[in-house]
Design an enzyme around this catalytic site. Structure first.
Site, PDB file in Angstrom:
ATOM      1  CG  HIS A   1      -2.003  -0.970   1.202  1.00  0.00           C
ATOM      2  ND1 HIS A   1      -3.232  -0.748   0.628  1.00  0.00           N
ATOM      3  CD2 HIS A   1      -2.029  -2.232   1.675  1.00  0.00           C
ATOM      4  CE1 HIS A   1      -3.981  -1.830   0.772  1.00  0.00           C
ATOM      5  NE2 HIS A   1      -3.277  -2.743   1.403  1.00  0.00           N
TER       6      HIS A   1
ATOM      7  CE  LYS B   1      -1.918  10.640   3.076  1.00  0.00           C
ATOM      8  NZ  LYS B   1      -2.602   9.777   2.103  1.00  0.00           N
TER       9      LYS B   1
ATOM     10  CE  LYS C   1     -13.858   6.177   0.899  1.00  0.00           C
ATOM     11  NZ  LYS C   1     -13.009   6.224   2.081  1.00  0.00           N
TER      12      LYS C   1
HETATM   13  C1  7GP Z   1      -2.719   3.829   1.993  1.00  0.00           C
HETATM   14  C2  7GP Z   1      -2.133   4.589   0.821  1.00  0.00           C
HETATM   15  O1  7GP Z   1      -1.399   5.693   1.300  1.00  0.00           O
HETATM   16  C3  7GP Z   1      -3.275   5.068  -0.063  1.00  0.00           C
HETATM   17  O2  7GP Z   1      -2.765   5.688  -1.209  1.00  0.00           O
HETATM   18  C4  7GP Z   1      -4.133   3.878  -0.471  1.00  0.00           C
HETATM   19  O3  7GP Z   1      -5.272   4.311  -1.150  1.00  0.00           O
HETATM   20  C5  7GP Z   1      -4.577   3.100   0.759  1.00  0.00           C
HETATM   21  O4  7GP Z   1      -3.453   2.706   1.509  1.00  0.00           O
HETATM   22  C6  7GP Z   1      -5.346   1.863   0.407  1.00  0.00           C
HETATM   23  O5  7GP Z   1      -4.646   1.086  -0.502  1.00  0.00           O
HETATM   24  N1  7GP Z   1      -1.673   3.367   2.885  1.00  0.00           N
HETATM   25  C7  7GP Z   1      -1.880   3.375   4.200  1.00  0.00           C
HETATM   26  O6  7GP Z   1      -2.906   3.745   4.709  1.00  0.00           O
HETATM   27  C8  7GP Z   1      -0.778   2.899   5.011  1.00  0.00           C
HETATM   28  O7  7GP Z   1      -0.800   2.962   6.203  1.00  0.00           O
HETATM   29  C9  7GP Z   1       1.382   2.016   5.156  1.00  0.00           C
HETATM   30  O8  7GP Z   1       0.271   2.390   4.370  1.00  0.00           O
HETATM   31  C10 7GP Z   1       1.418   0.582   5.419  1.00  0.00           C
END
Ligand code: 7GP
Length: 832
Positions: free
Chosen positions: A370, A569, A678
């Site tokens: 992710h 961001k 969303k």
């Molecule tokens: C997030 C990403 O930053 C975001 O771009 C994506 O849409 C979302 O995951 C779902 O895939 N990542 C996190 O929230 C996170 O904590 C570190 O990543 C492990």
């Protein structure tokens, strides 16, 4: 007045008739006595209603469990440290299609369903996108009748609650369980022992076994997840850590040593106290690793139990059958320990040899990445791992060794790459286990979460592995559930969509939204669409007034950025843009101001407690707001509001009322983003970079309906290099905005370190690594195009309609269907 005074109690939940439901609500108020019997205020009404709805859910949950048991399909288990479930009542009655009946039933007590639903606290067991994605996925899995469960931890305090004080963000413990959660069902018969520390014992026949140390229990709490308009309900099983009466040292207690008497109990409490405990200290790191292992071990023991439970002859093995019955998905690297834990259980408990156990493990587990942010790629100290999980460390060492041997013997050309591909980094100064590498080496599939991100994984982060396993890597573009994120949070717009499409089937077949395109110029639709938007804007304005005391004008352009606060961001770019706008407004004549598009800029999001620059950004947004909003010259044309404590239920108010939303990360940094989906689904236009899923959203909604700016992902490295070589020339507007803040226009707080992060040569954590300076001019230009477009109401509403119409691809039903077919190999198993 008690509930029973108003409606006679009835124990049966089965009916969908409002009178029977009212009786059942009354029954719960009376016989599930969480409150004293005479009171039946909105809070009591919420709990009694939720318990009544839970009766429906339990019925479905039981039927589904039994049906899966009988048919024995292959089942997916989604392992995640985070779930951002938000509130459940509206969603549950909506999915069960009993909203009207419950609304009518509550009227008999003099209550509105919406107000009662507003009593519920958010289950905030997540941090951001990854956690909310997991919750959307559960909704889609249930809706598609897929045999699948989620596993997570039952954090007592979840993620912190954010309060804005004079000094900026304050964190306080989230109290979602202070009363109790009506949605969870404790399973006293589902308990597994979880060991920590100890040592490895070797028996005379050479068998290795983990022993000693301390053992806690994992106790299951099930949260039923109903599918939309189906009989299926699946489970989100959350583990709590407990110790037993035997662990309580009565002798010590009676001797006055109260704390040491209950030592293990207090250690159990620490495990599920909070999500992401601070990890600056060694203790904090150890606790996080304990949490991760706790989730993996309890879940895998449960999975193996169910595998055996479903067919009697599995007691003695048939392990090669396991991957045809079980798929385990690791939501990022937090559940990586599922790999060595499955190996350990198969070898040490079930008696398999290495090769057999490895084949089973490899065919069972898959990994989703992710993020490409280096600081988020987990690395655990080998020493800590060895101390807490000695047997797992042995297994990891063996995986590492075998991987190296495989590469050396089959791929001579890759020899130079081995060190960086290995699971272990044996750098003598800081030997660590690289969790992502372990996932790639051990899993059968690795996926990214948007096209661009998956390509970056293949071309950069995991490029070397691609040459060994070209077929291991996939893309699964994220999605969101259209039930929560349009049908239930935006009933006004939903009704219009249903009316114009002449069907409500879009709620489970979101591609039908393209049918709106042919009405994009229809004046009647425009009028209805604009009216719905205005209603949502008014609701949003009320929320802002309630939580901040700031009055905002529903006729101004509502411009929103809500997400975790992070430098990549670029909330800082947003606020610099607002500062620049403010300065220009101040310099303008009153006559010129009247030509300006009035705007309300809203920013919301939590900053991680130890992330100093993120907290400075929160403070800056608040400080700018305090000045701008009180400046009578310009506050008709600009307001800046920080929305405190952003969470799922706040998003459900903000997103329907948005007109422009900002997804402005440095290209290549945001894996996907899901709030962009969303917003677009709710008819909001995006201003954004070509990053993450923005790229695909723009393709779907059409480039004319998306405000694009900024560097592209493949330019970023070069731009950083240029900057290092002194070739970057900042735009005067960028300098002006920064200078204005430095001048003290927004108070005396010292913003120097924050602004300095945008100066100098580039490098991680300094020198504008995220290229705010480079992208700022094109951002300001794009914002000027937004202002112009908004003046043409017809054009704007058309853009809005086309955003909704182009959102079909971003249903999590589509995403989950792809996971099911292309990674998990599972198919629908509807309860008849
Ligand atoms: C997030 C990403 O930053 C975001 O771009 C994506 O849409 C979302 O995951 C779902 O895939 N990542 C996190 O929230 C996170 O904590 C570190 O990543 C492990």
């Amino acid at each position: 007045m008690s509930a029973a005074d108003k409606v006679k109690p009835a124990a049966s939940p089965a009916s969908e008739d409002p009178s029977a439901i009212a009786g059942n609500i009354s029954y719960h108020a009376q016989y599930s006595p969480h409150f004293s019997p005479l009171a039946f205020g909105p809070e009591q009404a919420f709990y009694a209603t939720a318990e009544s709805v839970r009766d429906h859910l339990l019925q479905r949950w039981n039927d589904t469990y039994l049906h899966f048991h009988k048919t024995d399909p292959k089942q997916t288990y989604y392992l995640s440290m985070e779930y951002l479930q938000g509130r459940a009542l509206t969603n549950a009655v909506g999915n069960l299609a009993i909203t009207g009946a419950y609304a009518d039933a509550l009227k008999k007590f003099g209550y509105e369903l919406e107000a009662i639903a507003g009593q519920e606290r958010d289950a905030a067991l997540g941090n951001g996108g990854l956690g909310r994605l997991a919750s959307c996925f559960l909704d889609s899995m249930a809706t598609l009748n897929l045999p699948s469960w989620g596993y997570g931890l039952r954090y007592r305090y979840g993620l912190f609650k954010q309060r804005i004080a004079k000094e900026g963000q304050e964190e306080i413990a989230e109290d979602w369980l202070d009363k109790f959660s009506p949605w969870e069902i404790v399973r006293h018969d589902v308990v597994y022992p979880i060991r920590f520390f100890g040592h490895v014992e070797i028996s005379p026949d050479g068998k290795r076994k983990w022993a000693g140390g301390e053992v806690l229990n994992a106790l299951a709490y099930d949260v039923p997840i109903p599918g939309y308009k189906t009989k299926n309900a699946i489970s989100l099983r959350l583990w709590d850590a407990t110790a037993t009466a035997e662990d309580f040292n009565l002798f010590q207690f009676n001797d006055g040593q109260y704390e040491s008497a209950a030592q293990l109990h207090s250690r159990a409490q620490q495990i599920c106290a909070v999500l992401y405990p601070g990890d600056a200290t060694e203790e904090g790191k150890l606790l996080r690793l304990k949490q991760q292992y706790f989730l993996c071990s309890a879940s895998l023991q449960d999975i193996i139990f169910r595998f055996k439970e479903r067919k009697a002859d599995r007691v003695s093995g048939k392990w090669s059958e396991f991957p045809s019955k079980v798929a385990v998905q690791m939501n990022d690297t937090h559940p990586t320990l599922a790999i060595p834990e499955l190996m350990r259980l198969l070898m040490d408990v079930e008696g398999l040899g290495w090769d057999e156990a490895w084949a089973v493990t490899n065919k069972t587990v898959a990994y989703t990445n992710h993020t490409v942010l280096p600081e988020a790629l987990e690395k655990w100290s080998q020493a800590v791992m060895k101390k807490l999980l000695p047997r797992h460390m042995e297994i990891i060492e063996e995986i590492d060794k075998r991987f190296r041997e495989m590469v050396i013997s089959t791929r001579k050309d890759m020899e130079g790459k081995i060190e960086s591909m290995r699971v272990l980094d044996n750098n003598p100064e800081k030997p660590v286990v690289r969790m992502a590498n372990l996932c790639v080496v051990a899993g059968h599939t690795v996926n990214g979460v948007a096209e661009l991100h998956s390509n970056i994984l293949k071309q950069e982060l995991f490029a070397d592995y691609v040459s060994i396993w070209p077929n291991k890597f996939q893309n699964k573009t994220n999605g969101i559930t259209p039930r929560r994120w349009l049908r239930f949070c935006n009933p006004e717009l939903s009704e219009i969509v249903t009316k114009w499409l002449k069907t409500d089937q879009w709620t489970s077949n979101l591609d039908l939204l393209t049918g709106l395109r042919k009405f994009a110029d229809d004046e009647k639709l425009h009028a209805e669409w604009a009216a719905a938007k205005l209603a949502s804007k008014k609701r949003l304005a009320k929320h802002v007034l309630d939580v901040t005391g700031v009055t905002i004008d529903p006729d101004s352009l509502f411009d929103i950025q809500i997400k975790r606060i992070h430098e990549y961001k670029r909330q800082l770019m947003n606020i610099l843009g607002a500062v620049y706008r403010y300065k220009k407004l101040k310099e303008m004549s009153a006559a010129d101001r009247q030509k300006v598009t009035p705007r309300t800029v809203m920013v919301g999001g939590k900053a991680f407690a130890t992330y100093t620059n993120a907290k400075r950004i929160v403070k800056l947004v608040n400080d700018v707001g305090a000045v701008v909003n009180n400046d009578a010259d310009v506050n008709k044309y600009l307001k800046v509001v920080f929305i405190p404590n952003y969470n799922v239920s706040v998003a459900e108010v903000l997103i329907p009322g948005s007109e422009l939303s900002q997804h402005i990360s440095t290209a290549g940094m945001e894996a996907s983003g899901t709030s962009n989906m969303k917003f677009s689904l709710n008819g909001c236009v995006i201003i954004g970079t070509l990053d993450g899923a923005n790229v695909e959203i723009r393709e779907e909604v059409g480039q004319d309906n998306f405000f694009l700016f900024g560097a592209k992902a493949d330019q970023v490295a070069g731009l950083r290099k240029d900057r290092e070589n002194g070739l970057f020339k900042p735009d005067p507007r960028f300098e002006e905005a920064k200078q204005f803040i430095r001048s003290g226009a927004f108070g005396t707080y010292d913003y120097t370190p924050l602004l300095d992060s945008l100066e100098g040569n580039t490098g991680f954590g300094r020198g504008d690594y995220f290229l705010v300076g480079y992208d700022f001019p094109s951002y300001i230009d794009a914002q000027a195009r937004v202002d112009e477009a908004y003046k043409d109401k017809k054009k704007w509403v058309k853009m809005s309609i086309l955003n909704t119409a182009g959102s079909g691809k971003f249903s999590s039903d589509r995403t989950i269907d792809q996971y099911a077919k292309e990674i998990w190999g599972i198919s629908a198993c509807p309860v008849p």
